[in-house]
Motif scaffolding. Structure first.
Motif, PDB file in Angstrom:
ATOM      1  N   UNK A 216       0.855  -1.069   0.019  1.00 36.15           N
ATOM      2  CA  UNK A 216       0.124  -0.127   0.081  1.00 36.15           C
ATOM      3  C   UNK A 216       0.750   1.237  -0.065  1.00 36.15           C
ATOM      4  N   UNK A 217       2.016   1.173   0.735  1.00 34.00           N
ATOM      5  CA  UNK A 217       2.801   2.368   0.889  1.00 34.00           C
ATOM      6  C   UNK A 217       3.551   2.710  -0.436  1.00 34.00           C
ATOM      7  N   UNK A 218       3.914   1.616  -1.033  1.00 33.06           N
ATOM      8  CA  UNK A 218       4.749   1.572  -2.273  1.00 33.06           C
ATOM      9  C   UNK A 218       3.853   2.167  -3.491  1.00 33.06           C
TER      10      UNK A 218
ATOM     11  N   UNK B 147      13.853   9.772  -2.666  1.00 26.24           N
ATOM     12  CA  UNK B 147      14.057   8.254  -2.463  1.00 26.24           C
ATOM     13  C   UNK B 147      13.294   7.983  -1.134  1.00 26.24           C
ATOM     14  N   UNK B 148      12.572   6.835  -1.318  1.00 22.50           N
ATOM     15  CA  UNK B 148      11.813   6.200  -0.089  1.00 22.50           C
ATOM     16  C   UNK B 148      12.120   4.756   0.069  1.00 22.50           C
ATOM     17  N   UNK B 149      12.339   4.517   1.338  1.00 20.59           N
ATOM     18  CA  UNK B 149      13.098   3.440   2.042  1.00 20.59           C
ATOM     19  C   UNK B 149      11.662   2.549   2.745  1.00 20.59           C
ATOM     20  N   UNK B 150      11.271   1.444   2.295  1.00 16.33           N
ATOM     21  CA  UNK B 150      10.075   0.635   3.141  1.00 16.33           C
ATOM     22  C   UNK B 150      10.562  -0.685   3.712  1.00 16.33           C
ATOM     23  N   UNK B 151      10.472  -0.835   4.919  1.00 10.83           N
ATOM     24  CA  UNK B 151      10.862  -2.170   5.444  1.00 10.83           C
ATOM     25  C   UNK B 151       9.981  -2.422   6.633  1.00 10.83           C
ATOM     26  N   UNK B 152      10.314  -3.446   7.355  1.00  8.60           N
ATOM     27  CA  UNK B 152       9.603  -3.720   8.596  1.00  8.60           C
ATOM     28  C   UNK B 152      10.489  -4.082   9.681  1.00  8.60           C
TER      29      UNK B 152
END
Length: 284
Positions: free
Chosen positions: A73-75, A198-203
């Motif tokens: 969803x965030x992507x 730039x965006x970084x998505x992780x958990x």
């Protein structure tokens, strides 16, 4: 690349097969992503996951689905907001995200990356299905390599530095101790400075000492460590601590998202107990 870094990273791949089957089981991927080993691992662990859910209220698959769907969803939001046309998914394993996103957004250049052996398997999987191409490729990388062909700098060298980028790591960070995580964050933030956005998505699975099932959580962490032949340390005790660490490592803004607090329209699975996973969105 030092031999020690390869050994420290090698235990991650078996869990990629397990999660790959979970995505398939819940309709998030196609049959080629469901390996025989993933089916076997899921079958063997079924009594354990059932017991954790029945007696402790800990639904492992719910946490896996929460993190996967919320990262998706965030992507999608970032693609719409920033006009992103290139995505890099590090530690891609058998994630179906690249395939799904390329179907939904044909303009994307999607680069999947993993350790050489896993990358080779993923590349062959995509090639056989006819999904590999100039806009969807698989590269080898080791996040612990400081230089050379497996380094982050080599991975990002193939991207267009004039366009925004999104980087994703899922199911990676909790296999490493906090110093290694922050070393990776610093190296990644340095690479992302070269892009206009730039965006970084992780958990992360934080060390939630106030969680009502904290003792059972620690037992589950010990079990995961045994099953994956490595550790599974929990990082940070608060969302504020996660955000502060990200900023200290070089990210301009860090948002920490609790799946339980997201809109119902996202369709994230809910449970009787508070979620254990947090999604981190960091921007440069």
């Amino acid at each position: 690349m030092p031999a020690t870094s390869r050994r420290e990273s090698a235990h991650i791949s078996p869990s990629a097969h397990y999660t790959g089957f979970v995505w398939f089981r819940h309709g998030l991927s196609e049959a080629p992503f469901a390996s025989d080993f993933g089916r076997f691992a899921h079958r063997v662990l079924r009594p354990v996951t059932w017991g954790a859910r029945r007696f402790f209220g800990l639904d492992i698959e719910r946490f896996l689905l929460q993190r996967h769907l919320l990262i998706d969803a965030r992507l999608e939001q970032t693609i719409a907001r920033d006009g992103v046309t290139q995505v890099v998914e590090i530690a891609c394993g058998l994630s179906p995200r690249g395939r799904r996103m390329r179907k939904q957004y044909p303009q994307l250049t999607y680069v999947e990356a993993d350790l050489p052996e896993m990358a080779s398997s993923k590349r062959e999987l995509l090639r056989v299905q006819g999904w590999l191409g100039p806009r969807h490729r698989v590269e080898a990388v080791d996040i612990l390599a400081d230089s050379g062909e497996l380094s982050l700098s080599a991975l990002f060298a193939g991207l267009d530095r004039s366009k925004p980028v999104v980087v994703i790591t899922e199911g990676l960070l909790n296999y490493f101790e906090r110093p290694v995580v922050e070393r990776f964050w610093r190296a990644l933030a340095q690479q992302l400075q070269a892009f206009p956005a730039a965006t970084y998505l992780t958990e992360l699975y934080p060390d939630l000492t106030e969680h009502p099932r904290y003792r059972q959580l620690r037992w589950g962490v010990w079990l995961i460590g045994k099953l994956t032949r490595g550790g599974y340390p929990l990082h940070y005790q608060t969302e504020a601590a996660i955000a502060e660490a990200g900023k200290t490592c070089g990210f301009r803004a860090v948002q920490v998202l609790n799946p339980d607090q997201q809109p119902a329209a996202l369709g994230l699975p809910r449970g009787p107990l508070a979620s254990l996973v947090r999604i981190v969105e960091a921007r440069c």
